[in-house]
Motif scaffolding. Structure first.
Motif, PDB file in Angstrom:
ATOM      1  N   ALA A  95       0.845  -1.210   0.000  1.00  0.00           N
ATOM      2  CA  ALA A  95       0.000   0.000   0.000  1.00  0.00           C
ATOM      3  C   ALA A  95       0.872   1.249   0.000  1.00  0.00           C
ATOM      4  O   ALA A  95       0.564   2.259  -0.668  1.00  0.00           O
ATOM      5  N   ASN A  96       1.980   1.237   0.723  1.00  0.00           N
ATOM      6  CA  ASN A  96       2.866   2.400   0.790  1.00  0.00           C
ATOM      7  C   ASN A  96       3.541   2.643  -0.587  1.00  0.00           C
ATOM      8  O   ASN A  96       3.657   3.787  -1.054  1.00  0.00           O
ATOM      9  N   ALA A  97       3.960   1.527  -1.206  1.00  0.00           N
ATOM     10  CA  ALA A  97       4.590   1.666  -2.537  1.00  0.00           C
ATOM     11  C   ALA A  97       3.580   2.199  -3.535  1.00  0.00           C
ATOM     12  O   ALA A  97       3.916   3.028  -4.407  1.00  0.00           O
ATOM     13  N   ASP A  98       2.343   1.750  -3.456  1.00  0.00           N
ATOM     14  CA  ASP A  98       1.298   2.231  -4.354  1.00  0.00           C
ATOM     15  C   ASP A  98       1.063   3.723  -4.156  1.00  0.00           C
ATOM     16  O   ASP A  98       0.909   4.494  -5.115  1.00  0.00           O
ATOM     17  N   THR A  99       1.057   4.143  -2.900  1.00  0.00           N
ATOM     18  CA  THR A  99       0.860   5.570  -2.600  1.00  0.00           C
ATOM     19  C   THR A  99       2.018   6.417  -3.169  1.00  0.00           C
ATOM     20  O   THR A  99       1.810   7.489  -3.779  1.00  0.00           O
ATOM     21  N   ASN A 100       3.220   5.929  -2.985  1.00  0.00           N
ATOM     22  CA  ASN A 100       4.395   6.666  -3.506  1.00  0.00           C
ATOM     23  C   ASN A 100       4.356   6.745  -5.048  1.00  0.00           C
ATOM     24  O   ASN A 100       4.721   7.762  -5.644  1.00  0.00           O
ATOM     25  N   LEU A 101       3.934   5.636  -5.669  1.00  0.00           N
ATOM     26  CA  LEU A 101       3.857   5.615  -7.128  1.00  0.00           C
ATOM     27  C   LEU A 101       2.844   6.632  -7.610  1.00  0.00           C
ATOM     28  O   LEU A 101       3.079   7.382  -8.590  1.00  0.00           O
ATOM     29  N   ARG A 102       1.726   6.690  -7.015  1.00  0.00           N
ATOM     30  CA  ARG A 102       0.687   7.633  -7.412  1.00  0.00           C
ATOM     31  C   ARG A 102       1.188   9.083  -7.263  1.00  0.00           C
ATOM     32  O   ARG A 102       0.937   9.955  -8.104  1.00  0.00           O
ATOM     33  N   GLU A 103       1.862   9.316  -6.153  1.00  0.00           N
ATOM     34  CA  GLU A 103       2.366  10.681  -5.935  1.00  0.00           C
ATOM     35  C   GLU A 103       3.434  11.059  -6.986  1.00  0.00           C
ATOM     36  O   GLU A 103       3.451  12.187  -7.503  1.00  0.00           O
ATOM     37  N   ALA A 104       4.330  10.120  -7.285  1.00  0.00           N
ATOM     38  CA  ALA A 104       5.391  10.399  -8.278  1.00  0.00           C
ATOM     39  C   ALA A 104       4.770  10.655  -9.649  1.00  0.00           C
ATOM     40  O   ALA A 104       5.206  11.529 -10.408  1.00  0.00           O
ATOM     41  N   ARG A 105       3.713   9.870  -9.987  1.00  0.00           N
ATOM     42  CA  ARG A 105       3.040  10.072 -11.270  1.00  0.00           C
ATOM     43  C   ARG A 105       2.360  11.438 -11.300  1.00  0.00           C
ATOM     44  O   ARG A 105       2.349  12.136 -12.352  1.00  0.00           O
ATOM     45  N   ARG A 106       1.736  11.840 -10.210  1.00  0.00           N
ATOM     46  CA  ARG A 106       1.061  13.161 -10.183  1.00  0.00           C
ATOM     47  C   ARG A 106       2.074  14.289 -10.389  1.00  0.00           C
ATOM     48  O   ARG A 106       1.853  15.240 -11.163  1.00  0.00           O
ATOM     49  N   ILE A 107       3.212  14.142  -9.696  1.00  0.00           N
ATOM     50  CA  ILE A 107       4.243  15.209  -9.825  1.00  0.00           C
ATOM     51  C   ILE A 107       4.803  15.253 -11.267  1.00  0.00           C
ATOM     52  O   ILE A 107       5.015  16.321 -11.854  1.00  0.00           O
ATOM     53  N   TYR A 108       5.016  14.089 -11.830  1.00  0.00           N
ATOM     54  CA  TYR A 108       5.541  14.045 -13.193  1.00  0.00           C
ATOM     55  C   TYR A 108       4.576  14.680 -14.171  1.00  0.00           C
ATOM     56  O   TYR A 108       4.947  15.478 -15.048  1.00  0.00           O
ATOM     57  N   ASN A 109       3.319  14.347 -14.065  1.00  0.00           N
ATOM     58  CA  ASN A 109       2.314  14.917 -14.966  1.00  0.00           C
ATOM     59  C   ASN A 109       2.235  16.444 -14.805  1.00  0.00           C
ATOM     60  O   ASN A 109       2.065  17.199 -15.774  1.00  0.00           O
ATOM     61  N   ALA A 110       2.340  16.864 -13.557  1.00  0.00           N
ATOM     62  CA  ALA A 110       2.277  18.322 -13.334  1.00  0.00           C
ATOM     63  C   ALA A 110       3.508  19.028 -13.948  1.00  0.00           C
ATOM     64  O   ALA A 110       3.381  20.099 -14.561  1.00  0.00           O
ATOM     65  N   ASP A 111       4.677  18.405 -13.794  1.00  0.00           N
ATOM     66  CA  ASP A 111       5.891  19.023 -14.360  1.00  0.00           C
ATOM     67  C   ASP A 111       5.839  19.025 -15.890  1.00  0.00           C
ATOM     68  O   ASP A 111       6.346  19.962 -16.565  1.00  0.00           O
ATOM     69  N   ALA A 112       5.218  17.957 -16.420  1.00  0.00           N
ATOM     70  CA  ALA A 112       5.110  17.920 -17.906  1.00  0.00           C
ATOM     71  C   ALA A 112       4.245  19.055 -18.388  1.00  0.00           C
ATOM     72  O   ALA A 112       4.542  19.711 -19.414  1.00  0.00           O
ATOM     73  N   ASP A 113       3.173  19.372 -17.708  1.00  0.00           N
ATOM     74  CA  ASP A 113       2.306  20.500 -18.087  1.00  0.00           C
ATOM     75  C   ASP A 113       3.071  21.814 -17.928  1.00  0.00           C
ATOM     76  O   ASP A 113       2.965  22.733 -18.773  1.00  0.00           O
ATOM     77  N   LEU A 114       3.818  21.927 -16.893  1.00  0.00           N
ATOM     78  CA  LEU A 114       4.581  23.161 -16.677  1.00  0.00           C
ATOM     79  C   LEU A 114       5.656  23.337 -17.770  1.00  0.00           C
ATOM     80  O   LEU A 114       5.917  24.456 -18.236  1.00  0.00           O
ATOM     81  N   LEU A 115       6.282  22.194 -18.138  1.00  0.00           N
ATOM     82  CA  LEU A 115       7.300  22.291 -19.182  1.00  0.00           C
ATOM     83  C   LEU A 115       6.655  22.693 -20.512  1.00  0.00           C
ATOM     84  O   LEU A 115       7.216  23.454 -21.307  1.00  0.00           O
ATOM     85  N   ALA A 116       5.471  22.136 -20.800  1.00  0.00           N
ATOM     86  CA  ALA A 116       4.782  22.495 -22.036  1.00  0.00           C
ATOM     87  C   ALA A 116       4.487  23.994 -22.058  1.00  0.00           C
ATOM     88  O   ALA A 116       4.486  24.625 -23.108  1.00  0.00           O
ATOM     89  N   ASN A 117       4.248  24.530 -20.967  1.00  0.00           N
ATOM     90  CA  ASN A 117       3.972  25.966 -20.845  1.00  0.00           C
ATOM     91  C   ASN A 117       5.257  26.758 -20.603  1.00  0.00           C
ATOM     92  O   ASN A 117       5.192  27.969 -20.330  1.00  0.00           O
ATOM     93  N   LYS A 118       6.378  26.046 -20.698  1.00  0.00           N
ATOM     94  CA  LYS A 118       7.666  26.652 -20.500  1.00  0.00           C
ATOM     95  C   LYS A 118       7.763  27.365 -19.150  1.00  0.00           C
ATOM     96  O   LYS A 118       8.370  28.431 -19.008  1.00  0.00           O
ATOM     97  N   ALA A 119       7.149  26.691 -18.160  1.00  0.00           N
ATOM     98  CA  ALA A 119       7.201  27.280 -16.807  1.00  0.00           C
ATOM     99  C   ALA A 119       8.401  26.750 -16.028  1.00  0.00           C
ATOM    100  O   ALA A 119       8.813  27.352 -15.041  1.00  0.00           O
ATOM    101  N   ILE A 120       8.926  25.575 -16.434  1.00  0.00           N
ATOM    102  CA  ILE A 120      10.067  25.010 -15.729  1.00  0.00           C
ATOM    103  C   ILE A 120      11.084  24.540 -16.736  1.00  0.00           C
ATOM    104  O   ILE A 120      10.779  24.422 -17.945  1.00  0.00           O
ATOM    105  N   ALA A 121      12.273  24.194 -16.257  1.00  0.00           N
ATOM    106  CA  ALA A 121      13.311  23.692 -17.131  1.00  0.00           C
ATOM    107  C   ALA A 121      13.079  22.210 -17.353  1.00  0.00           C
ATOM    108  O   ALA A 121      12.408  21.521 -16.593  1.00  0.00           O
ATOM    109  N   ARG A 122      13.686  21.704 -18.383  1.00  0.00           N
ATOM    110  CA  ARG A 122      13.495  20.276 -18.695  1.00  0.00           C
ATOM    111  C   ARG A 122      14.163  19.400 -17.659  1.00  0.00           C
ATOM    112  O   ARG A 122      13.730  18.264 -17.400  1.00  0.00           O
ATOM    113  N   ASP A 123      15.174  19.858 -17.016  1.00  0.00           N
ATOM    114  CA  ASP A 123      15.857  19.061 -15.983  1.00  0.00           C
ATOM    115  C   ASP A 123      14.885  18.662 -14.868  1.00  0.00           C
ATOM    116  O   ASP A 123      14.934  17.563 -14.318  1.00  0.00           O
ATOM    117  N   MET A 124      14.065  19.548 -14.514  1.00  0.00           N
ATOM    118  CA  MET A 124      13.108  19.244 -13.423  1.00  0.00           C
ATOM    119  C   MET A 124      12.151  18.148 -13.880  1.00  0.00           C
ATOM    120  O   MET A 124      11.785  17.261 -13.084  1.00  0.00           O
TER     121      MET A 124
END
Length: 535
Positions: free
Chosen positions: A206-235
């Protein structure tokens, strides 16, 4: 010639008669005087006759008065007594027999001696009984020793079987615990139970599942920010690396959970096999212990204890027979008599004399005081009750009167000892209030049971009561005249009767039967006879 008497009387008469011839009036006078004198004489005679008649009448009146005994009515005690014959006895008299045959050893008491319960009264010599008791005691001790030895020899086998059973019980307990916990000691699965291990694996997944979900949410959010050129690609690359790590951790937790389930399934089969083995081992240990005990009880040990039990029974009988050679007092009391020889009734049994079992050796009684047993006729028993007072007298103690109370009335009427009588009698027991030392068991006595005792009543003699046509009356004396007085009677005895109505204290009644006495008769009190003078 002198004159004759006749002629002289004639001459004198002639001279006395002359006045009558010469004086006619004088004769008339004389006649009247004679008549008056005659009347006087008649009067005097009549008076004298009246005096005589009065005197005679007075004497007749005085001679018609009836002399009777009189008594003044007062309150007095009234008692009715039932006289019977009786016998003095002790409440408990017991004959003490010899309980074994033999010869008289010693007699330690004498008639009249007071003893306590358990006192040694006499002994009986019987060597056979004595030696039998000693031999039985020795046989019993030997049998007990043999039984104890046999038991000691078999005790080691039982001890070993008990130890094996205890070891099997410990193994079975451990197998039950391992099966319940899902792990087995020594297999390397840890000390946690299967439930604990499953819970831990589920928590990791259950803990690993929770961590996976959180990592996926952060990745998706960073991808949207990168598309909008809000963050660098490194992030975004960093977020992608964390997502990959979380996926790997989740896959590992899921594989670990699956592997644990497989391992626990294999471990459950092993634990069940171990449980069955422990149960079989415990059953074998129980069977071994039972066999050891059966062998110990059914072999020499059981036989030895059976012999010991029989020896104990023999010893108890022999000891009882030996104890019977000592005659002891069964209760506290007084020795009444000792048995006499059959051929010489005046000679009591002496040491060395033969005596058979069952023959009376002595007689004793309790010291509770004397009782009197008497037989009351069946027609009188209705007047006898428990607690009534009684007086006891006897020719053996003249001038003495003993008191007591009725304590027992037999529930059975017995046939009279008089063969010519068909009446039945009831044994009645009177306990004496005191037992003077001159009393002896078996004395004949006279018993008066006080069936009626009224301390305050109007009582008259039976001779004073006259009965006529079913009614009773007495003669009451008032001013020297007897008057019939109807009365209501109560209880009576041989001499007196209670008057329940018709008389009052102070009334004077005729105290005798007198057939000449009638209503209105004149009565005179009889003079009491003087008391005899003591010489």
């Amino acid at each position: 010639m002198p004159a004759s008497p006749t002629s002289m009387q004639s001459s004198n008469f002639a001279r006395r008669s002359e006045p009558w011839t010469h004086f006619p009036s004088s004769r008339t006078y004389i006649k009247s005087m004679s008549k008056r004198n005659r009347n006087i004489l008649i009067l005097i005679g009549g008076l004298a006759l009246l005096i005589v008649i009065a005197a005679v009448g007075g004497r007749s009146h005085r001679s018609s008065s009836i002399t009777v005994r009189q008594v003044t009515v007062r309150y007095a005690a009234f008692q009715t007594k039932l006289p019977e014959n009786g016998v003095l006895q002790r409440p408990r008299v017991q004959s003490i027999p010899a309980q074994v045959s033999g010869n008289i050893g010693n007699v330690f008491v004498h008639p009249g001696q007071v003893v306590s319960v358990g006192t040694l009264l006499a002994t009986i010599d019987n060597p056979q009984v004595t030696s039998g008791a000693q031999g039985a005691a020795q046989a019993y001790q030997a049998a007990i020793a043999h039984a104890h030895g046999s038991e000691a020899n078999s005790s080691s086998a039982i001890a070993q079987a008990e130890a094996s059973l205890e070891s099997a019980r410990a193994r079975l307990t451990q197998a039950q615990q391992d099966l319940a916990n899902g792990s087995q000691s020594g297999l390397g699965y840890g000390g946690n139970t299967a439930t604990d291990q499953k819970a831990q694996a589920d928590a990791n997944l259950a803990n690993a599942d929770t961590n996976l979900r959180e990592a996926r949410r952060i990745y998706n959010a960073d991808a949207d920010l990168l598309a909008n050129k809000a963050i660098a690609r490194d992030m975004l690359d960093q977020a992608k690396a964390k997502l990959d790590q979380a996926q790997v951790a989740y896959n590992q937790a899921r594989l670990a959970r699956q592997s644990l389930g497989t391992q626990l399934s294999r471990s459950q089969s092993v634990l069940q096999d171990n449980m069955r083995s422990a149960q079989e081992n415990y059953a074998q240990a129980q069977a071994a212990l039972s066999a050891a005990r059966v062998q110990a009880g059914g072999g020499d040990v059981a036989a030895a204890y059976a012999d010991a039990a029989k020896a104990q029974t023999d010893y108890a009988y022999a000891a009882d027979q030996a104890a019977r050679t000592e005659i002891r007092a069964p209760f506290s009391g007084t020795i009444l008599s000792l048995a006499a020889e059959t051929q010489d009734p005046l000679r009591p049994l002496q040491p060395g004399d033969d005596i058979e079992a069952g023959k009376t050796l002595l007689t004793m009684s309790t010291n509770e005081g004397f009782i009197v047993r008497t037989k009351v006729d069946e027609q009188d028993i209705i007047n006898v009750r428990i607690g009534q007072r009684a007086s006891v007298t006897g020719e053996d103690f003249p001038g003495k009167t003993l008191t007591g109370h009725v304590i027992m009335i037999s529930p059975v009427a017995q046939k009279s000892e008089d063969a010519s009588s068909t009446a039945r009698q009831i044994i009645t027991t009177v306990r004496l209030d005191a037992s003077p030392p001159y009393l002896r068991d078996g004395m004949s006595v006279d018993v008066d049971v006080l069936t009626t005792d009224i301390p305050h009543a109007i009582v008259v003699a039976n001779d004073a009561v006259v009965k006529d046509k079913g009614k009773a009356y007495v003669f009451v004396v008032r001013k020297g005249i007897a008057h019939k007085q109807p009365v209501t009677l109560g209880a009576s005895n041989d001499a007196k009767a209670i008057v329940r109505g018709g008389l009052h204290p102070g009334d004077v009644v005729v105290n005798e039967k007198n057939l000449d006495l009638t209503e209105g008769a004149s009565v005179t009190a009889a003079t009491p006879s003087p008391s005899p003078t003591a010489s």
